[in-house]
Design a protein around this motif. Structure first.
Motif, PDB file in Angstrom:
ATOM      1  N   GLU A 110       7.325   2.626  15.581  1.00 34.33           N
ATOM      2  CA  GLU A 110       8.752   3.077  15.073  1.00 34.33           C
ATOM      3  C   GLU A 110       8.676   2.643  13.470  1.00 34.33           C
ATOM      4  OE1 GLU A 110      11.952   1.615  16.981  1.00 34.33           O
ATOM      5  OE2 GLU A 110      13.311   1.269  15.486  1.00 34.33           O
ATOM      6  N   GLY A 111       9.216   3.526  12.603  1.00 38.99           N
ATOM      7  CA  GLY A 111       9.414   3.291  11.341  1.00 38.99           C
ATOM      8  C   GLY A 111       8.446   3.814  10.450  1.00 38.99           C
ATOM      9  N   THR A 112       8.593   3.943   9.108  1.00 41.97           N
ATOM     10  CA  THR A 112       7.923   4.281   7.967  1.00 41.97           C
ATOM     11  C   THR A 112       8.109   3.574   6.772  1.00 41.97           C
ATOM     12  OG1 THR A 112       9.266   6.031   7.214  1.00 41.97           O
ATOM     13  CG2 THR A 112       7.483   6.629   8.807  1.00 41.97           C
ATOM     14  N   GLY A 113       7.260   3.644   5.662  1.00 41.60           N
ATOM     15  CA  GLY A 113       7.495   2.933   4.570  1.00 41.60           C
ATOM     16  C   GLY A 113       6.857   1.657   4.308  1.00 41.60           C
ATOM     17  N   ALA A 114       6.032   1.125   5.280  1.00 38.47           N
ATOM     18  CA  ALA A 114       5.291  -0.175   5.190  1.00 38.47           C
ATOM     19  C   ALA A 114       3.780   0.172   5.183  1.00 38.47           C
ATOM     20  CB  ALA A 114       5.743  -0.950   6.568  1.00 38.47           C
ATOM     21  N   TRP A 115       3.102  -0.853   4.748  1.00 39.36           N
ATOM     22  CA  TRP A 115       1.825  -0.794   4.646  1.00 39.36           C
ATOM     23  C   TRP A 115       1.333  -2.208   4.714  1.00 39.36           C
ATOM     24  CZ3 TRP A 115       4.423   0.221  -0.055  1.00 39.36           C
ATOM     25  CH2 TRP A 115       4.555  -0.886  -0.893  1.00 39.36           C
ATOM     26  N   THR A 116      -0.140  -2.398   5.291  1.00 39.70           N
ATOM     27  CA  THR A 116      -0.703  -3.383   5.314  1.00 39.70           C
ATOM     28  C   THR A 116      -1.813  -3.270   4.216  1.00 39.70           C
ATOM     29  OG1 THR A 116      -0.341  -3.881   7.646  1.00 39.70           O
ATOM     30  CG2 THR A 116      -2.511  -4.628   7.008  1.00 39.70           C
ATOM     31  N   THR A 117      -2.304  -4.398   3.507  1.00 41.63           N
ATOM     32  CA  THR A 117      -3.193  -4.438   2.548  1.00 41.63           C
ATOM     33  C   THR A 117      -4.372  -5.009   3.476  1.00 41.63           C
ATOM     34  OG1 THR A 117      -1.638  -4.485   0.879  1.00 41.63           O
ATOM     35  CG2 THR A 117      -3.824  -5.005   0.545  1.00 41.63           C
ATOM     36  N   VAL A 118      -5.290  -4.575   3.178  1.00 43.37           N
ATOM     37  CA  VAL A 118      -6.610  -5.118   4.136  1.00 43.37           C
ATOM     38  C   VAL A 118      -7.741  -5.044   3.210  1.00 43.37           C
ATOM     39  CG1 VAL A 118      -8.083  -4.623   6.266  1.00 43.37           C
ATOM     40  CG2 VAL A 118      -5.954  -4.144   6.253  1.00 43.37           C
ATOM     41  N   ASN A 119      -8.292  -6.020   2.870  1.00 40.60           N
ATOM     42  CA  ASN A 119      -9.469  -6.248   1.961  1.00 40.60           C
ATOM     43  C   ASN A 119      -9.115  -5.530   0.790  1.00 40.60           C
ATOM     44  OD1 ASN A 119     -10.490  -8.422   3.452  1.00 40.60           O
ATOM     45  ND2 ASN A 119     -12.465  -7.221   3.614  1.00 40.60           N
ATOM     46  N   TRP A 138      -9.227  -9.821   5.048  1.00 36.78           N
ATOM     47  CA  TRP A 138      -7.719 -10.363   4.494  1.00 36.78           C
ATOM     48  C   TRP A 138      -6.658  -9.300   4.839  1.00 36.78           C
ATOM     49  CZ3 TRP A 138      -7.316 -15.252   3.390  1.00 36.78           C
ATOM     50  CH2 TRP A 138      -8.253 -15.950   2.722  1.00 36.78           C
ATOM     51  N   HIS A 139      -5.630  -9.670   5.374  1.00 36.94           N
ATOM     52  CA  HIS A 139      -4.338  -8.666   5.259  1.00 36.94           C
ATOM     53  C   HIS A 139      -3.018  -9.381   5.381  1.00 36.94           C
ATOM     54  CE1 HIS A 139      -5.477 -10.799   9.354  1.00 36.94           C
ATOM     55  NE2 HIS A 139      -4.101 -10.242   9.678  1.00 36.94           N
ATOM     56  N   ASP A 140      -2.381  -8.606   4.732  1.00 28.98           N
ATOM     57  CA  ASP A 140      -0.915  -8.828   4.480  1.00 28.98           C
ATOM     58  C   ASP A 140      -0.128  -7.674   4.588  1.00 28.98           C
ATOM     59  OD1 ASP A 140      -0.635  -7.832   1.622  1.00 28.98           O
ATOM     60  OD2 ASP A 140      -2.266  -9.170   1.374  1.00 28.98           O
ATOM     61  N   HIS A 141       1.166  -7.797   4.998  1.00 29.61           N
ATOM     62  CA  HIS A 141       2.139  -6.580   5.085  1.00 29.61           C
ATOM     63  C   HIS A 141       3.328  -6.511   4.033  1.00 29.61           C
ATOM     64  CE1 HIS A 141       0.116  -6.709   8.976  1.00 29.61           C
ATOM     65  NE2 HIS A 141       0.639  -7.671   9.587  1.00 29.61           N
ATOM     66  N   THR A 142       3.641  -5.342   3.662  1.00 28.42           N
ATOM     67  CA  THR A 142       4.790  -5.121   2.729  1.00 28.42           C
ATOM     68  C   THR A 142       5.671  -4.100   3.173  1.00 28.42           C
ATOM     69  OG1 THR A 142       3.477  -5.850   0.839  1.00 28.42           O
ATOM     70  CG2 THR A 142       5.527  -4.666   0.642  1.00 28.42           C
ATOM     71  N   HIS A 143       6.900  -4.142   3.385  1.00 31.76           N
ATOM     72  CA  HIS A 143       7.735  -2.937   3.905  1.00 31.76           C
ATOM     73  C   HIS A 143       8.596  -2.512   2.626  1.00 31.76           C
ATOM     74  CE1 HIS A 143       9.769  -0.239   6.295  1.00 31.76           C
ATOM     75  NE2 HIS A 143      10.331  -1.178   7.148  1.00 31.76           N
ATOM     76  N   GLY A 203     -20.609  -4.195   7.954  1.00 34.47           N
ATOM     77  CA  GLY A 203     -20.254  -4.944   9.054  1.00 34.47           C
ATOM     78  C   GLY A 203     -20.274  -4.280  10.339  1.00 34.47           C
ATOM     79  N   PRO A 204     -19.984  -4.892  11.594  1.00 34.55           N
ATOM     80  CA  PRO A 204     -20.105  -4.235  12.680  1.00 34.55           C
ATOM     81  C   PRO A 204     -18.939  -3.351  12.988  1.00 34.55           C
ATOM     82  CG  PRO A 204     -19.447  -6.590  13.059  1.00 34.55           C
ATOM     83  CD  PRO A 204     -19.506  -6.261  11.564  1.00 34.55           C
ATOM     84  N   SER A 205     -17.763  -3.308  12.299  1.00 30.27           N
ATOM     85  CA  SER A 205     -16.784  -2.587  12.655  1.00 30.27           C
ATOM     86  C   SER A 205     -16.377  -1.164  12.030  1.00 30.27           C
ATOM     87  CB  SER A 205     -15.401  -3.465  12.466  1.00 30.27           C
ATOM     88  OG  SER A 205     -15.542  -4.679  13.498  1.00 30.27           O
ATOM     89  N   SER A 206     -15.617  -0.628  12.497  1.00 37.05           N
ATOM     90  CA  SER A 206     -15.253   0.881  11.656  1.00 37.05           C
ATOM     91  C   SER A 206     -14.920   0.565  10.561  1.00 37.05           C
ATOM     92  CB  SER A 206     -14.249   1.598  12.482  1.00 37.05           C
ATOM     93  OG  SER A 206     -14.091   2.929  11.973  1.00 37.05           O
ATOM     94  N   PRO A 207     -15.338   1.520   9.415  1.00 42.61           N
ATOM     95  CA  PRO A 207     -14.484   1.399   8.066  1.00 42.61           C
ATOM     96  C   PRO A 207     -13.369   2.201   8.004  1.00 42.61           C
ATOM     97  CG  PRO A 207     -16.429   2.900   8.137  1.00 42.61           C
ATOM     98  CD  PRO A 207     -16.289   2.402   9.712  1.00 42.61           C
ATOM     99  N   VAL A 208     -13.106   2.734   9.067  1.00 45.81           N
ATOM    100  CA  VAL A 208     -11.752   3.907   9.075  1.00 45.81           C
ATOM    101  C   VAL A 208     -10.672   2.809   9.108  1.00 45.81           C
ATOM    102  CG1 VAL A 208     -10.366   5.594  10.147  1.00 45.81           C
ATOM    103  CG2 VAL A 208     -13.070   5.621  10.009  1.00 45.81           C
ATOM    104  N   THR A 209      -9.989   2.665   8.032  1.00 42.33           N
ATOM    105  CA  THR A 209      -8.873   1.628   8.104  1.00 42.33           C
ATOM    106  C   THR A 209      -7.773   2.179   8.768  1.00 42.33           C
ATOM    107  OG1 THR A 209      -8.249   2.493   6.037  1.00 42.33           O
ATOM    108  CG2 THR A 209      -9.329   0.330   6.120  1.00 42.33           C
TER     109      THR A 209
END
Lengths: 345, 345, 345, 345
Positions: A110-119, A138-143, A203-209
């Motif tokens: 639910e919702g829009t207008g937020a983002w997570t900053t990842v690396n 690294w990750h943090d959130h901003t809304h 790394g071993p994970s997907s690059p698709v954020t």
């Protein structure tokens, strides 16, 4: 020396007779401590909103309601190896940057207008989007929207902690600097099958954020009129790591599936544990004789080796389920097993 | 025994002195028999149309003009291991079903309304689409549009024949039966990163029968405003096999690249041989001192270990190139090598 | 425009009509240019000795008699992708250090007291030993024994040259310095199944510089009384790269096989080309109707897709064959095919 | 609604506030529940002999003393994911055939004349031998020697049970039939680097049923005079799966290492948990400040992320350690981490 004396001596030597433990250590088949269970979006949402008013993000590093399986109270988990929670963040808020070896993702409800900053990359959120935070990123959130933002939070910490491999670190500032174009990972790999030739895996994970719902819906639509897919799971698509074709992270596999109106799935069980979230529609999943009715945004757990069957109870509407499981773990370690099995009821 | 007597005796015994051949067998670096060369769409198209009127598809199993490198006349090839041709098919025509171990693909240049049936699946064609015919897949063509259909035909027969591994078989009827939904392979794998979980790989090649230009254009657009990609190749995307993340076929890798207005690439060379086709735009590629000017639908060859540099000569328009190479072969066999290198001119 | 005018114009444009070449480019099945052939040790050895007296190693970078297949005279090769030669070096001689991208190995036939230095490691030779020189490894030879040293020299230069990927370089001095313990590669990996845990792979080829005959004989003896192995090839063991379990080099696979007394193998063919050298015993191999009789140290060629059958003509003695082939190439590129097939005769 | 009311309501809904659990779920670094610990062969052996007299193998499916880590009493384990026990079997005894998904092996400490039958193959035992029983392989024991047979029993059941993937089945008879030649797996793969070319892998584990000490000793001897190997572990060799070059089973890696006289290892830690058994020699391992002295046949545990340093306290004799760990699990799941670290003391 008598047996009793020997048993006593052994205790002091740090040894124990296997023959007194045998049956517990070698069960005939797995019996998960987790139980089939569902969590109601309608019931939980008001509490999320309540705490968004009474608890600041300075007090709570993350404002999350954990969905705790009644069989997995301490330590809390949703299924044996995985966790689900409902996280809420308000307009104007930020959440502290940190990283952990646990792999994580967000599935937006639910919702829009937020983002997570990842690396260093801002990854934006819209309903139905899947955002990855692979281990030690690294990750943090901003809304900056104008209404609460709510998502399903997923982590493999029950697995990582059981394997005693968890590390955690706080970022020295509240937010990390932005160093890459917005949503770059998602846009560079818009199609996993057209990959940037100037990049290599890091790394071993997907690059698709971010796997946007827009793209996911297009993929579902594209197979709308072909064969029914699996008789157990309907049209079921696996989110993949474009570098390998495999699961998005080494410990968690993610899927989306569409059950056509009136779908009555075949019964099956496998050693993987699975958590479902309802994208849309109404139906029920019968798990080891327990019927879990579900509708939009509900979450439910199917423990490993539990028999299950999916039902779309609508005669006219599709149902769409998002799910994640530890199947990649079971496969990597040679422990995956599956068979047809009737859940009863 | 004199040396001469010994040399003569050896000849009869099927032996020869290495010391008399040494330099030829161990060159200091590769010098391809192929030469830098381009083929003009404007010049060749009239001849294609001519033979479409004078030669029936009963006479010619396939109506194709081979683009023969001046250094590779016999057997004919476009670069050392790969072949390009221009194929034309008229409304109302069909082309005989057959299969061969050579891997093949079509890259569509002009027309709509035709399809190739590949192992029971009708795969439709539109300009810019890439259609795969992996080795030993039955394929035949049918055209029900209202204008000629022209495509670039690509095959690895020069490699397969050099390796003496070519097999060929005609289908007993002119056309094979259709047994799968139209464009199923393409639609099931619309996104390589969302793969049908009820399927498993059935060979070493991509199951995506058709990479539509619509999807390719979206992928290019999605990275339009991020970093420039490679300083040699601009924004360059690799078509991938969704099961593996690797090249679409074990012997051929396909790419599409966008050179921004005024792009002046860095010089480079590598042991792979490459064939380019111009999707749109105008520019030039300098290869070992030879300048190959190109515009829409032209084809040009960059031999292995030749130095090259791409130029977009327009100050306002993007140029887009499609290309394919034997890089997967070089990598599989440990023979890939690359370095910065100035082509001069 | 007439057809003739169009054909003529096309020639000038670098294009050619596929329909005039079709059958040659797409054969129904492979027909190797190589022919079944054998080279007699008894016949060739005197000529080797002759040139060891009349030709110095300053004149000939290597003193080798190439075993040239009658179907592959120019450029000279033994089978389509591989080469075999007989090399001789005398006591007191050294051979110039060089390197090439071609993968190479030596299989020792006669003599002791010599070594090859490979990337700083002295690798000693004794009859039956297999010594690897993977692509782009510096190597030079030194002989300090007291009799001529003769070995089978194997290279993939026909493949590497056909792929236009050959590089060559001379070392600035005649001999490179020794920087590692003698035979370190061989001793560190004495058992491929017990690998040094402090090392990691440094390329696609096996780190075992020397597979001694002593170890090979032990492996053959260890399976002496178990099942017969393959009905085509008897007890057949593949030399492997301990890091991967795969072939020793990406382009060449090596095997040793024992045919029990009176062995009469089943007929078979496959797309790989193979060169055999007889370690001991007497027998014959029937290849596409041609009977090649063989005894100790003889070399013989089985072209790709030729049907073959091995016979041990002794009623009391084992026969042991060493062989190498391009099967790894065929498998990597998806071109390997095999079937039961009677060679006749 | 008050916070308290909300907390209470959430409890009934199966939800819990993450912010009250945070620190426990995301530790700064792993802190294993296991502790550094050692088990004395001299102390435990008399008790094994005692129960071999007072407890029949009809009463105990297996007669084993579990080596229980003081931090891992219930369920019992030796380190977090792995188990070690001491098993004894007497001349004339047999042990019931069964199978389980847990991977297991035996490392032989004392006695000869016994064998384990694994999926139809008799695998014989001698001191220092490593015998594999990969998951879901039938196995039973028979002893026809003339003295007690004792071995170290290893299993990954703590991991398999934590992952809720354990299955177990008894064979309908006490002993399974023998269907393959004795020690075939071991003899066919005497050298992992010479593999039977007529076989293909039939699972994720090594086909080498028995890694004899004779072969292991030869491998150690072969590197005796080369470099010291790792500054942490001395000359350390990994037992490998010849089909892959990787660990012997997907969940357990096995190693043997030689510490030269006076060896004083560098300190290190990693996320894998390890169990050691002393093959010969005397020394100590310092683990997180705890000194574990050891001599022949002692067992000791190094928990994950504990710092450790090995010491050979003899000035004249080598020490040889056998060990096994869950490093393959950590690597498969992307959770392996290692760094230099001083254990103190």
């Amino acid at each position: 020396m008598t047996d009793d004396a020997s048993y006593k001596a052994l205790e002091n030597l740090g040894a124990a007779p296997l023959w007194r433990f045998y049956g517990n250590l070698f069960p005939a088949e797995p019996r998960s401590r987790a139980v089939p269970h569902s969590w109601s979006w309608q019931d939980l949402r008001p509490h999320l909103l309540h705490f968004s008013r009474t608890l600041s993000l300075d007090e709570a590093e993350r404002r999350v309601l954990m969905l705790v399986n009644p069989g997995l109270i301490d330590p809390p988990a949703t299924v044996n190896t995985l966790y689900a929670g409902l996280q809420i963040i308000l307009p104007g808020e930020t959440a502290q940057a940190h990283r952990h070896t646990s792999n994580a993702f967000r599935f937006i409800l639910e919702g829009t207008g937020a983002w997570t900053t990842v690396n260093g990359e801002r990854v934006h959120m819209a309903p139905g989007d899947l955002l990855l935070t692979p281990g030690w990123h690294w990750h943090d959130h901003t809304h900056q929207g104008d209404a609460p933002m709510i998502w399903l939070d997923a982590l493999d910490y029950p697995l990582v902690n059981a394997l005693e491999a968890g590390f955690y670190e706080q970022y020295p500032q509240r937010l990390q600097p932005v160093t890459r174009p917005d949503d770059a990972g998602s846009r560079q790999f818009l199609h996993g099958r057209l990959t940037p030739a100037w990049l290599t895996p890091d790394g071993p994970s997907s690059p698709v954020t971010r796997y946007t719902w827009e793209e996911t819906a297009r993929a579902l639509d594209a197979v709308a009129d072909t064969a029914e897919g699996s008789d157990v799971d309907g049209i079921v698509l696996e989110y993949t790591n474009p570098w390998t074709g495999g699961p998005v992270m080494p410990t968690i596999g993610c899927r989306v599936q569409r059950l056509r109106p009136g779908f009555h799935g075949a019964g099956r069980r496998h050693t993987a544990s699975t958590i479902f979230n309802v994208v849309r529609g109404e139906g029920a999943t019968v798990v080891d004789g327990v019927r879990l009715d579900w509708s939009e945004h509900d979450t439910f757990a199917v423990p490993g080796w539990a028999s299950y069957r999916h039902l779309n109870t609508s005669a006219s509407q599709d149902a769409v389920l998002f799910s994640y499981s530890d199947e990649p773990v079971m496969r990597s370690l040679g422990l995956y097993r599956t068979e047809a099995s009737d859940p009863g009821a």
